[in-house]
Structures are given as structure tokens and as C-alpha cells.
Design a protein around this motif. Structure first.
Motif, PDB file in Angstrom:
ATOM      1  N   GLY A  68      -0.626   5.448 -10.678  1.00  0.00           N
ATOM      2  CA  GLY A  68      -0.892   5.695  -9.261  1.00  0.00           C
ATOM      3  C   GLY A  68       0.333   6.116  -8.489  1.00  0.00           C
ATOM      4  N   ASN A  69       0.167   6.177  -7.191  1.00  0.00           N
ATOM      5  CA  ASN A  69       1.228   6.608  -6.278  1.00  0.00           C
ATOM      6  C   ASN A  69       2.086   5.427  -5.849  1.00  0.00           C
ATOM      7  OD1 ASN A  69       0.543   9.471  -5.968  1.00  0.00           O
ATOM      8  ND2 ASN A  69      -1.338   8.697  -5.045  1.00  0.00           N
ATOM      9  N   TYR A  70       3.387   5.634  -5.840  1.00  0.00           N
ATOM     10  CA  TYR A  70       4.355   4.627  -5.435  1.00  0.00           C
ATOM     11  C   TYR A  70       5.351   5.256  -4.465  1.00  0.00           C
ATOM     12  CZ  TYR A  70       2.491   1.847  -9.270  1.00  0.00           C
ATOM     13  OH  TYR A  70       1.649   1.140 -10.096  1.00  0.00           O
ATOM     14  N   VAL A  71       6.227   4.426  -3.903  1.00  0.00           N
ATOM     15  CA  VAL A  71       7.288   4.915  -3.036  1.00  0.00           C
ATOM     16  C   VAL A  71       8.624   4.492  -3.636  1.00  0.00           C
ATOM     17  CG1 VAL A  71       8.284   4.929  -0.712  1.00  0.00           C
ATOM     18  CG2 VAL A  71       5.807   4.721  -1.000  1.00  0.00           C
ATOM     19  N   LEU A  72       9.540   5.449  -3.720  1.00  0.00           N
ATOM     20  CA  LEU A  72      10.879   5.200  -4.247  1.00  0.00           C
ATOM     21  C   LEU A  72      11.850   5.166  -3.073  1.00  0.00           C
ATOM     22  CD1 LEU A  72      12.549   5.036  -6.951  1.00  0.00           C
ATOM     23  CD2 LEU A  72      12.933   7.491  -6.665  1.00  0.00           C
ATOM     24  N   PHE A  73      12.519   4.027  -2.861  1.00  0.00           N
ATOM     25  CA  PHE A  73      13.423   3.846  -1.732  1.00  0.00           C
ATOM     26  C   PHE A  73      14.877   3.851  -2.199  1.00  0.00           C
ATOM     27  CE2 PHE A  73       9.556   1.831  -0.157  1.00  0.00           C
ATOM     28  CZ  PHE A  73       9.495   2.252   1.162  1.00  0.00           C
ATOM     29  N   ASP A  74      15.720   4.562  -1.444  1.00  0.00           N
ATOM     30  CA  ASP A  74      17.171   4.421  -1.560  1.00  0.00           C
ATOM     31  C   ASP A  74      17.675   4.134  -0.150  1.00  0.00           C
ATOM     32  OD1 ASP A  74      19.891   4.606  -2.511  1.00  0.00           O
ATOM     33  OD2 ASP A  74      19.980   6.519  -1.453  1.00  0.00           O
ATOM     34  N   GLY A  75      17.894   2.860   0.138  1.00  0.00           N
ATOM     35  CA  GLY A  75      18.266   2.499   1.505  1.00  0.00           C
ATOM     36  C   GLY A  75      17.137   2.865   2.459  1.00  0.00           C
ATOM     37  N   GLN A  76      17.438   3.685   3.477  1.00  0.00           N
ATOM     38  CA  GLN A  76      16.451   4.108   4.455  1.00  0.00           C
ATOM     39  C   GLN A  76      15.670   5.340   3.998  1.00  0.00           C
ATOM     40  OE1 GLN A  76      15.800   2.322   7.353  1.00  0.00           O
ATOM     41  NE2 GLN A  76      17.203   0.880   6.381  1.00  0.00           N
ATOM     42  N   GLU A  77      16.150   6.005   2.980  1.00  0.00           N
ATOM     43  CA  GLU A  77      15.467   7.205   2.482  1.00  0.00           C
ATOM     44  C   GLU A  77      14.349   6.815   1.525  1.00  0.00           C
ATOM     45  OE1 GLU A  77      15.919  10.084   3.588  1.00  0.00           O
ATOM     46  OE2 GLU A  77      17.961  10.234   4.366  1.00  0.00           O
TER      47      GLU A  77
END
Length: 333
Positions: A68-77
Motif C-alpha cells: 500500500g501507500n506510505y509516507v517517507l519523512f526526512d525531518g519536515q520533508e
């Protein structure tokens, strides 16, 4: 006969090697240039995995997921990412141009490079305020050509990703229906435009004292209804500051009215100071009458009032929209 048996055994061995069993986990590795955090976070409704980023920006880890769909975070991005067990993705990112630089290689690359390009395409094509300000024929042409471009981009994804492609096509349909509905609603005659504006009275001014709408007569007034808890409101702050700076000294007042509850008073004051908010910063003190009079049900909401207190636009373009300065120029502000 023995020779044939040997040949068959070799063939079976080769087939077994070629049909290596699919891994039951995802591998994520790569390098971040100008890293802003010491870890990457993979999240869905909650954090799924935190991946350590080394001092040189490299990282590598594995995780098990439901497809499925996920979100990859680097700090605020952040970036949307699609994961399936068996994916082996090498990711490169330069945080100085996060959306433009993110790139994937390996198993699952086509789906995720599509998602990265889709974000850039959305930014280029789907200017909400521009679409809403178009006449009907122009709106239909812009929307139709935009959907066609999204579908063309989707063709870059392998046809093996049947479920993913079907879900994206369903999403295109939903976007199209939503924008058509919004356009129809946006172009209904406003009960406010051209009429005397409802008023707010004695709202606390961050600079000191209190301010009422009548105090600003003789100037155009661009009102931003917002709150400290509202993400889309805060996203407009940089653009609002730029517009206010560009029209500083002109015959227009930029007024931001915080609709925060009384218990968030200190938070409002702290945010005004921390973000160095410009223009006239007002606090409604929990008074919702002005917002109710304008039938506000979502924020941010922007309202433009003329020097005589008459509503020019009760649902004015956002500061980030090119349409706003076009309106200001047309009014010769």
C-alpha cells in the motif's frame, strides 16, 4: 539415458535459480544529501519504521509491510511511497530540492518514480485558484488536459502492477469529480459580494489595543481567517508575507484574524512572534460571529473588502495563488 537425466537435473536447477523466492520484506537503502534529520521515518496511520541515517547520509534497513501507500519523512520533508514485500529500493534525495531530486532504483522503482513525478505534475497543473477563476470552457479544457497528462504518466508504470494502476485511475476520477463539484459550487452567485460586509469589533491587536473593521475604512482589506492548529493556514504564511511586503504602503490592509479558542491565546501570541507574522494580527477572543456571518465552515478563508466596506470577494484567492495579485492589479491597488 543417464545423460538425459543429467540434462534434466541441470535444467531444473537453472529454473530454480531463476525463480528465486520473493522476499517477505522491503529493503530501503540509499543516500540523502544535505540531510536534515538523523533518521528516515516510514509511516502510514502511525510510524512503521525509523531508519537511521549515518553521518555521510547513507542508510539501509528492512521492514515488513502490507502492500500500500506510505509516507517517507526526512525531518519536515515528506514523499509518498508505495511499498510491497519484495521491493528492494535504492533512494537518493537532496533535501535542498527534495521533491525534484528524489529518485528510486531497483525492484519497485517504476511505481515510486511515477509517484515522485506525479507530485511535480500536480504542482504544475492543478492550480486550484486558477482553475476556479477560469470560465467554464477554459476550466473544462484545463481539467481535461490535466487528467490526460496524469494518465500518460501512469503509462510509465509496469502493467504488472494491476491493483496500483486501478487505484490510481480511480483517484483520477475522484479528482475530476471533486474539481467539477467545487467549480460548480464556486461559481454560484455569492450572497455577500457587492453588499456591505459583516463587521468584527474590538478584536485584540497583537501590536497593542484593539481593532474593528470600521477602523480600516478607506482602504481595501484582505482578511485571512486562520488558527494555529490549521496546517493549510500555516502553509500560506510565507506567501502571505511576500504579498504583504509587495503591497506594503499601498491602499490595502492585510488582516489576519486568529479563530483560536481562548485557551490557545498564548499559543497564538507565541506563533505571531516566532514566525514574525506581518500585517495586522488580530485575535478574535473566541468570538465566532464574524466567521458565522460569512458562513465560514473551513479555514483558511480569505475575504476582500473595498474601501467603502463592500465585499469584493467573500472567497478570495489564497496568497499563494497567481489570481490574487491579478485581482489587486485590476482594482489598481
Amino acid at each position: 539415458m543417464k545423460k538425459l537425466a543429467c540434462i534434466l537435473l541441470v535444467a531444473i536447477a537453472l529454473i530454480s535459480c531463476n525463480k528465486e523466492e520473493k522476499k517477505d520484506y522491503v529493503t530501503l537503502s540509499g543516500k540523502i544529501i544535505n540531510a536534515t534529520s538523523d533518521s528516515l521515518v516510514v509511516a502510514q496511520r502511525a510510524i512503521i519504521k525509523s531508519i537511521k541515517v549515518n553521518q555521510d547520509g547513507t542508510f539501509s534497513d528492512t521492514l515488513k509491510v502490507a502492500s500500500g501507500n506510505y509516507v517517507l519523512f526526512d525531518g519536515q520533508e515528506q514523499a509518498n511511497i508505495y511499498l510491497e514485500n519484495g521491493f528492494d529500493l535504492k533512494i537518493t534525495i537532496d533535501t535542498n530540492a527534495f521533491d525534484q531530486s528524489i529518485h528510486y532504483e531497483g525492484v519497485g522503482e517504476d511505481v515510486n518514480n511515477y509517484l515522485a513525478k506525479k507530485v511535480l505534475l500536480q504542482e504544475r497543473l492543478l492550480d486550484y485558484d486558477d482553475l476556479m477563476a477560469s470560465d467554464k470552457s477554459e476550466f473544462e479544457n484545463k481539467l481535461g488536459s490535466s487528467i490526460a497528462e496524469f494518465k500518460a504518466l501512469l503509462n510509465e508504470v509496469s502493467k504488472d502492477n494491476v491493483a496500483f494502476i486501478a487505484n490510481e485511475e480511480k483517484g483520477f476520477k475522484m479528482i475530476e469529480e471533486h474539481l467539477k463539484s467545487a467549480y460548480s459550487k464556486n461559481n454560484e452567485p455569492s450572497p455577500f459580494n457587492g453588499k456591505v460586509a459583516p463587521k468584527f469589533n474590538d478584536y485584540e491587536n497583537y501590536a497593542g489595543g484593539s481593532t474593528s473593521l470600521d477602523d480600516l475604512k478607506g482602504k481595501y482589506v484582505y482578511i485571512d481567517l486562520w488558527a494555529t492548529w490549521c496546517g493549510p493556514c500555516k502553509a500560506e504564511i510565507p506567501a502571505l508575507k511576500r504579498v504583504e511586503k509587495a503591497y506594503h504602503g499601498k491602499n490595502i490592509a492585510f488582516v489576519s484574524i486568529s479563530l483560536d479558542s481562548p485557551k490557545a491565546y498564548d499559543k497564538w501570541k507565541a506563533m505571531v512572534k516566532e514566525k514574525e507574522l506581518t500585517g495586522v494580527q488580530l485575535y478574535a477572543k473566541g468570538d465566532q460571529k464574524f466567521a458565522r456571518d460569512f458562513k465560514v465552515n473551513t479555514i483558511p478563508r480569505f475575504i476582500l473588502i473595498d474601501p467603502n466596506g463592500i465585499v469584493v470577494n467573500d472567497n478570495a484567492p489564497r496568497p499563494s495563488s497567481k489570481q490574487l495579485t491579478k485581482i489587486f492589479d485590476r482594482l489598481e491597488i
